[in-house]
Design a protein around this motif. Structure first.
Motif, short mmCIF file in Angstrom:
data_model
loop_
_atom_site.label_atom_id
_atom_site.label_comp_id
_atom_site.label_asym_id
_atom_site.label_seq_id
_atom_site.Cartn_x
_atom_site.Cartn_y
_atom_site.Cartn_z
N SER A 1 0.82 -1.22 0.00
CA SER A 1 0.00 0.00 0.00
C SER A 1 0.86 1.26 0.00
CB SER A 1 -0.93 0.01 1.21
OG SER A 1 -0.18 -0.06 2.42
N ASP A 2 2.05 1.18 0.58
CA ASP A 2 2.95 2.33 0.58
C ASP A 2 3.48 2.60 -0.83
OD1 ASP A 2 2.74 2.55 3.40
OD2 ASP A 2 4.24 0.97 3.62
N ALA A 3 3.80 1.54 -1.54
CA ALA A 3 4.27 1.70 -2.92
C ALA A 3 3.17 2.29 -3.80
CB ALA A 3 4.73 0.35 -3.47
N LYS A 4 1.94 1.86 -3.58
CA LYS A 4 0.81 2.38 -4.35
C LYS A 4 0.61 3.87 -4.09
CE LYS A 4 -4.11 1.50 -5.29
NZ LYS A 4 -4.56 2.90 -5.08
N ALA A 5 0.69 4.27 -2.81
CA ALA A 5 0.52 5.68 -2.46
C ALA A 5 1.61 6.53 -3.10
CB ALA A 5 0.54 5.85 -0.95
N LEU A 6 2.84 6.03 -3.09
CA LEU A 6 3.94 6.78 -3.70
C LEU A 6 3.80 6.87 -5.21
CD1 LEU A 6 7.24 5.83 -1.84
CD2 LEU A 6 6.23 8.09 -2.11
N ALA A 7 3.29 5.82 -5.83
CA ALA A 7 3.11 5.81 -7.28
C ALA A 7 2.15 6.91 -7.72
CB ALA A 7 2.61 4.45 -7.74
N GLU A 8 1.20 7.26 -6.85
CA GLU A 8 0.19 8.26 -7.19
C GLU A 8 0.52 9.66 -6.66
OE1 GLU A 8 -3.29 6.62 -5.45
OE2 GLU A 8 -3.49 4.98 -6.92
N ALA A 9 1.57 9.77 -5.85
CA ALA A 9 1.86 11.03 -5.16
C ALA A 9 2.51 12.06 -6.08
CB ALA A 9 2.76 10.77 -3.97
N GLN A 10 2.16 13.32 -5.82
CA GLN A 10 2.80 14.44 -6.52
C GLN A 10 3.99 14.97 -5.73
OE1 GLN A 10 -1.43 15.84 -6.76
NE2 GLN A 10 -0.60 17.07 -8.43
N LEU A 11 3.89 14.89 -4.40
CA LEU A 11 4.98 15.31 -3.51
C LEU A 11 5.27 14.22 -2.49
CD1 LEU A 11 4.32 19.04 -2.43
CD2 LEU A 11 6.04 18.21 -4.03
N LEU A 12 6.54 14.04 -2.19
CA LEU A 12 6.98 13.15 -1.12
C LEU A 12 7.83 13.98 -0.17
CD1 LEU A 12 7.62 10.49 0.37
CD2 LEU A 12 9.47 10.13 -1.30
N VAL A 13 7.43 14.07 1.10
CA VAL A 13 8.18 14.83 2.09
C VAL A 13 8.92 13.85 3.00
CG1 VAL A 13 8.06 16.56 3.92
CG2 VAL A 13 6.43 16.64 2.01
N VAL A 14 10.25 13.98 3.04
CA VAL A 14 11.08 13.08 3.84
C VAL A 14 11.94 13.89 4.80
CG1 VAL A 14 11.17 11.38 1.97
CG2 VAL A 14 13.01 13.06 2.19
N ASN A 15 12.46 13.21 5.81
CA ASN A 15 13.33 13.89 6.77
C ASN A 15 14.72 14.12 6.20
OD1 ASN A 15 13.85 14.72 9.71
ND2 ASN A 15 15.49 13.26 9.35
N GLY A 16 15.25 13.08 5.53
CA GLY A 16 16.64 13.16 5.10
C GLY A 16 17.57 12.82 6.25
N LEU A 17 18.82 13.20 6.13
CA LEU A 17 19.85 12.92 7.15
C LEU A 17 19.97 11.43 7.43
CD1 LEU A 17 19.08 15.84 9.69
CD2 LEU A 17 20.75 15.82 7.82
N ASN A 18 19.73 10.62 6.40
CA ASN A 18 19.85 9.15 6.49
C ASN A 18 18.87 8.53 7.47
OD1 ASN A 18 22.03 9.01 4.65
ND2 ASN A 18 23.45 9.62 6.27
N PHE A 19 17.72 9.17 7.69
CA PHE A 19 16.75 8.63 8.64
C PHE A 19 15.94 7.49 8.05
CE2 PHE A 19 12.48 8.86 10.69
CZ PHE A 19 12.88 8.47 11.97
N GLU A 20 15.47 7.66 6.83
CA GLU A 20 14.60 6.66 6.21
C GLU A 20 15.42 5.65 5.42
OE1 GLU A 20 14.24 10.00 5.58
OE2 GLU A 20 12.25 10.66 6.23
N GLY A 21 16.04 4.71 6.14
CA GLY A 21 16.91 3.75 5.48
C GLY A 21 16.19 2.83 4.51
N TRP A 22 14.89 2.67 4.67
CA TRP A 22 14.07 1.79 3.83
C TRP A 22 13.55 2.49 2.58
CZ3 TRP A 22 9.84 4.80 3.96
CH2 TRP A 22 9.63 5.57 5.12
N LEU A 23 13.76 3.80 2.49
CA LEU A 23 13.12 4.58 1.43
C LEU A 23 13.64 4.27 0.02
CD1 LEU A 23 11.03 6.72 0.75
CD2 LEU A 23 12.79 8.46 1.13
N PRO A 24 14.94 4.12 -0.22
CA PRO A 24 15.40 3.85 -1.59
C PRO A 24 14.73 2.64 -2.23
CG PRO A 24 17.26 4.47 -0.23
CD PRO A 24 16.08 4.31 0.70
#
Length: 348
Positions: free
Chosen positions: A96-119
């Motif tokens: 469901s997360d992949a589906k939401a990202l596929a449809e998203a216009q903006l993705l807001v992330v923290n950065g600073l290597n916090f979201e290790g699962w994001l790539p």
């Protein structure tokens, strides 16, 4: 025939107005026709204005999600990947997360290597929108050699070198634990929303201004109160090292039981060393966290005599209907718990 805004509509309305000045029957008929004219005119005007659908935005975890919601309001449709009381360190993405990202216009992330699962998730979703790094412009807090040692060897031994560690570098990613940084986050979020949806720029800007004003007011209050507490009492134990930015801003020393990552586990020797450190610094309280196992902190409290000061919110908000269910609510809750624990008994 009624044509809104046209010469024919103006003439037709003038004829009806003339009828109103005639007999009572004519006046009634004219009033009915004028009412019909107004309905048709409103419908014609509404037909020319098509409301734009809300901007589809995804936030990586609950704290960012609340910031985005506060600025975006009704103009956005928001999905938050890692929700309340969930640990972003050990998170595993879902379809469901992949589906939401596929449809998203903006993705807001923290950065600073916090979201290790994001790539991995970005690759799986084939995300085509704009990625916004909320921490851009923050002065990062660099981890000390001692803090790095807290999680490096055992963490990698437990998960393997190929594991997507949330913190592979020497930067503390928990920058939102500073309201000064929170202001930077909100400015970045507002700028991204304005660029993506310029039609609602004024609303985004005004909502961000109000939000930032509230952050600055709370920051001033916390500084003033903590300044009244003797520096030697400003020392507490927490589950993992998520409050370094808070400590830097307000002069509080946080002793971490788990290091920078909440999914690390201390050895028996490290635990014994931690107990000695807590006794040496006379830390008055130890705190649980909403995203970590409470057993370790309670054990430290038993062995040191320090009081359990309650629950702090580090990497995730509480449920929406709870006091710490928003970013400002979380910050106020944490500060209140710490201030009460650190105050001398006679001042309580």
């Amino acid at each position: 025939m009624l044509v809104c805004g046209s010469y024919k509509f103006v003439v037709y309305t003038a004829m009806l107005n003339t009828m109103v000045r005639g007999s009572s029957v004519c006046r009634l008929a004219a009033v009915a026709l004028l009412a019909m004219a107004g309905v048709v005119a409103s419908a014609a005007a509404g037909a020319s204005t098509v409301l734009a659908p809300p901007l589809k935005v995804v936030a990586s975890f609950s704290i960012l999600g609340d910031m985005v919601r506060q600025v975006g309001g009704d103009h956005i449709s928001l999905t938050t990947i890692v929700g309340p009381n969930a640990d972003a360190h050990s998170f595993e993405p879902r379809p469901s997360d992949a589906k939401a990202l596929a449809e998203a216009q903006l993705l807001v992330v923290n950065g600073l290597n916090f979201e290790g699962w994001l790539p991995r998730l970005l690759k799986a979703s084939n995300f085509k929108g704009v990625e916004v790094v909320a921490s851009e412009g923050v002065t990062p807090r660099m981890l000390s050699a001692e803090e790095m040692a807290d999680y490096s060897s055992e963490h990698h031994a437990a998960h393997g070198e190929g594991h997507d560690s949330a913190h592979p570098g020497a930067v503390d990613p928990h920058a939102w634990q500073s309201l000064t940084n929170g202001v930077i986050y909100v400015k970045n979020i507002a700028a991204a929303l304005i660029k993506a949806d310029p039609a609602n720029a004024g609303d985004y800007r005004s909502r961000a201004d109000v939000y930032i004003s509230e952050m600055k007011k709370l920051d001033t209050q916390i500084r003033q109160i903590l300044a009244t507490i003797p520096p030697e009492r400003r020392s507490v134990v927490t589950s993992h090292d998520a409050f370094g930015y808070f400590g830097r801003d307000y002069g509080v020393k946080f002793i971490s039981a788990l290091g920078i990552s909440s999914d690390a586990e201390p050895s028996a020797a490290e635990l014994a060393q931690l107990v000695r450190q807590v006794k040496k610094t006379h830390s008055p309280a130890v705190f649980l966290e909403n995203v970590t196992n409470p057993k370790l902190v309670r054990q430290i409290a038993r062995e040191t005599g320090a009081k359990v000061g309650g629950t702090l919110y580090s990497d995730a908000l509480a449920k929406p209907d709870e006091p710490a269910g928003t970013y400002l609510g979380m910050f106020s809750w944490n500060a209140g718990k710490l201030i009460y624990a650190l105050k001398p008994d006679e001042a309580k």
